[in-house]
Design a protein around this motif. Structure first.
Motif, short mmCIF file in Angstrom:
data_model
loop_
_atom_site.label_atom_id
_atom_site.label_comp_id
_atom_site.label_asym_id
_atom_site.label_seq_id
_atom_site.Cartn_x
_atom_site.Cartn_y
_atom_site.Cartn_z
N SER A 95 -71.28 -2.56 -47.17
CA SER A 95 -70.40 -0.49 -47.53
C SER A 95 -71.66 -0.11 -46.42
N VAL A 96 -72.44 -0.09 -46.47
CA VAL A 96 -73.61 0.78 -46.01
C VAL A 96 -73.09 1.22 -44.53
N GLY A 97 -73.33 1.99 -44.15
CA GLY A 97 -72.90 2.18 -42.50
C GLY A 97 -70.91 1.57 -42.64
N LYS A 98 -71.04 1.69 -43.49
CA LYS A 98 -68.74 1.05 -43.11
C LYS A 98 -69.12 0.03 -41.76
N MET A 99 -70.04 -0.58 -41.58
CA MET A 99 -70.54 -1.60 -41.10
C MET A 99 -69.66 -3.31 -40.97
N MET A 100 -68.71 -3.37 -39.89
CA MET A 100 -68.15 -4.52 -39.96
C MET A 100 -68.83 -5.42 -38.53
N ASP A 101 -69.05 -7.03 -39.38
CA ASP A 101 -70.48 -7.49 -38.81
C ASP A 101 -69.48 -9.18 -38.45
N GLY A 102 -70.18 -9.54 -37.35
CA GLY A 102 -69.66 -11.29 -37.44
C GLY A 102 -70.93 -11.53 -36.62
N PHE A 103 -71.22 -13.16 -36.66
CA PHE A 103 -71.81 -14.07 -35.96
C PHE A 103 -71.39 -14.96 -35.87
N LEU A 104 -72.49 -15.94 -34.78
CA LEU A 104 -72.29 -17.42 -34.39
C LEU A 104 -74.01 -17.81 -34.58
N LYS A 105 -73.28 -19.29 -35.18
CA LYS A 105 -75.19 -20.00 -35.41
C LYS A 105 -74.62 -21.25 -35.22
N TYR A 106 -75.54 -21.95 -34.16
CA TYR A 106 -75.78 -22.98 -33.84
C TYR A 106 -77.14 -23.28 -34.35
N ARG A 107 -76.61 -25.35 -34.73
CA ARG A 107 -77.83 -25.99 -35.38
C ARG A 107 -78.82 -26.70 -34.12
N LEU A 108 -79.54 -26.40 -33.74
CA LEU A 108 -79.96 -26.73 -32.50
C LEU A 108 -81.37 -27.93 -32.37
N LEU A 109 -81.55 -28.26 -33.15
CA LEU A 109 -82.71 -29.29 -33.46
C LEU A 109 -82.60 -29.43 -34.88
N ILE A 131 -67.57 1.80 -38.26
CA ILE A 131 -66.34 2.71 -38.55
C ILE A 131 -66.60 4.14 -39.03
N LEU A 132 -68.08 4.83 -39.38
CA LEU A 132 -68.24 5.83 -39.45
C LEU A 132 -68.03 6.84 -38.06
N LYS A 133 -67.54 8.29 -39.15
CA LYS A 133 -66.67 9.18 -38.75
C LYS A 133 -68.46 10.17 -38.31
N ASP A 134 -67.68 10.27 -37.72
CA ASP A 134 -69.09 11.66 -36.72
C ASP A 134 -69.18 13.00 -37.77
N PRO A 135 -70.25 12.95 -38.86
CA PRO A 135 -69.75 14.21 -39.58
C PRO A 135 -70.19 15.65 -39.61
N ASN A 136 -70.46 15.75 -37.22
CA ASN A 136 -71.34 16.29 -37.39
C ASN A 136 -70.32 17.22 -35.81
N VAL A 137 -69.41 16.71 -35.87
CA VAL A 137 -68.78 17.15 -34.37
C VAL A 137 -68.28 18.49 -34.38
N ALA A 138 -68.37 19.44 -35.58
CA ALA A 138 -67.18 20.62 -35.24
C ALA A 138 -68.94 21.19 -34.78
N ALA A 139 -70.22 21.20 -35.46
CA ALA A 139 -71.02 21.15 -35.45
C ALA A 139 -72.22 21.56 -33.78
N ASN A 140 -71.87 20.43 -33.16
CA ASN A 140 -72.26 19.89 -32.56
C ASN A 140 -71.37 20.39 -30.89
N GLY A 141 -70.18 20.00 -31.00
CA GLY A 141 -69.00 20.47 -29.87
C GLY A 141 -69.40 18.65 -29.11
N PHE A 142 -69.53 17.43 -30.16
CA PHE A 142 -68.76 16.57 -29.36
C PHE A 142 -69.19 15.40 -30.58
N ASP A 143 -68.67 14.58 -30.50
CA ASP A 143 -68.04 13.68 -31.11
C ASP A 143 -69.57 12.22 -30.40
N ARG A 144 -70.39 11.70 -31.79
CA ARG A 144 -71.32 11.25 -31.09
C ARG A 144 -70.62 9.40 -30.94
#
Length: 290
Positions: A95-109, A131-144
Motif C-alpha cells: 500500500s505504501v507508495g502503491k508499489m508492485m514488487d518482484g524478487f529472485l532469490k537463490y541459495r548459493l551455499l 503506480i503513484l500519480k504525480d500530484p504536482n503535474v499542474a503546478a510543475n508543468g511536467f509529470d515526474r
C-alpha cells in the motif's frame, strides 16, 4: 548441532527442501523473513508461500489515535514459490507508495554441521514499481512519472548467515539500493546499507528476533532518515509462522525501510506490526539434496 530436531522442521520442511539431513544445517531461521529483512532461507521444494505483512501507525500519534492503531496502516500481500528448494521467486503489492514488487532469490551455499562449509549464503535481487500519480503535474508543468523507468527502483543483497547453536542464528546482509529517480535531483541514486539480524530460540516453537539496518552514509538525501530497527517475537504453529514485533519503519520494501525510515525509537516513532505466512505444498517433494 543436530541437523534436524522436532519443532525445527515440521514447517521448515517447506523452507529449504528436504536436503541431506546428515550434513546440511537446517532451520537457521524459521522462515524467509526475520521482521522486514529477508533471511538466508528459501521456500521448500514445490512450496507456495502466501504472506501478509501489516504495520500500524506510530506510538507517538497519541491516545486519540490509540497509539497508532487508529492511524493509517501499511500492508503488503505476497505470493512466493520455489520449485526446487534452492531458487525462489516472489511477487507482492504494498500500500505504501502503491508499489508492485518482484524478487529472485537463490541459495548459493549451505552451512554444514559436520565441518566444511561454515556459513550459508543466499543471493537476492528485488525490483519495485510504483503506480503513484504525480500530484504536482499542474503546478510543475511536467509529470515526474512520464517515463516508465522513473517508476522503478531496485535492491540487491548478499545474505550471509550462520547457525551457531540450536538456539542462536546470526546474519549479515550487505545491500545496494538503486533509485532510477530520486526524490530531488540532488539526492543520490545509489545507497549502501548493511543489515544485521539475529534469532534466539526460547522454546520449541518460538523465538526472539532482532534486525538493524546500518547506513554508513547518511547524506544521500536532503530528507532526514533513520536506521531501521525491529525487535520481535516469532511463533510457529504447524503450517503457519506468526511474527509480532515493534519497528520504527512504516515501509515494507527494501527501497523503503532500509533508506527511507523517517521515524525513530527514541521519540516514540515505533510501530506495532505483524507478519503471517502460510505455506502450501504443491505436489510431491523429492528427497534429494544438493
Amino acid at each position: 548441532m543436530d541437523a534436524q530436531k522436532p519443532g525445527d522442521t515440521d514447517l521448515l520442511s517447506s523452507v529449504g527442501g528436504l536436503e541431506d539431513k546428515n550434513s546440511l544445517t537446517s532451520a537457521t531461521f524459521k522462515g524467509t523473513r526475520i521482521i522486514n529483512f529477508h533471511t538466508v532461507e528459501v521456500a521448500g521444494r514445490r512450496t507456495l508461500d502466501f504472506r501478509i505483512a501489516h504495520r500500524f501507525g506510530s506510538f507517538n500519534s497519541g491516545w486519540y489515535n490509540f497509539f497508532g492503531i487508529d492511524g493509517g496502516a501499511s500492508i503488503r500481500l505476497g505470493l512466493e514459490y520455489s520449485h526446487d528448494g534452492r531458487f525462489q521467486v516472489g511477487i507482492g503489492r504494498t500500500s505504501v507508495g502503491k508499489m508492485m514488487d518482484g524478487f529472485l532469490k537463490y541459495r548459493l551455499l549451505r552451512q554444514h554441521d559436520n565441518g566444511g562449509m561454515p556459513i550459508s549464503v543466499t543471493l537476492l535481487t528485488n525490483g519495485f514499481y510504483t503506480i503513484l500519480k504525480d500530484p504536482n503535474v499542474a503546478a510543475n508543468g511536467f509529470d515526474r512519472y512520464q517515463k516508465t523507468s522513473n517508476r522503478l527502483s531496485f535492491a540487491h543483497q548478499i545474505i550471509i548467515a550462520r547457525k551457531f547453536s540450536d538456539k542462536l542464528s546470526l546474519q549479515l546482509s550487505p545491500t545496494l539500493i538503486h533509485y532510477n529517480q530520486t526524490e530531488v535531483t540532488s539526492d543520490k541514486n545509489d545507497v549502501f546499507v548493511l543489515g544485521v539480524a539475529g534469532r534466539y530460540k526460547i522454546s520449541k516453537r518460538s523465538a526472539i528476533t532482532v534486525e538493524y539496518g546500518y547506513r554508513p552514509t547518511t547524506n544521500y538525501s536532503q530528507t532526514k532518515y533513520f536506521n531501521t530497527l525491529g525487535i520481535g517475537y516469532e511463533l510457529e504453529t504447524g503450517g503457519h509462522v506468526f511474527q509480532m514485533f515493534l519497528t520504527n519503519s512504516f515501509g515494507l520494501l527494501e527501497s523503503q525501510f532500509l533508506t527511507r525510515t523517517d521515524t525513530q525509537w527514541k521519540n516514540g516513532g515505533i510501530r506495532l506490526g505483524f507478519n503471517v505466512s502460510r505455506a502450501f505444498t504443491l505436489g510431491a517433494k523429492k528427497a534429494a539434496g544438493y
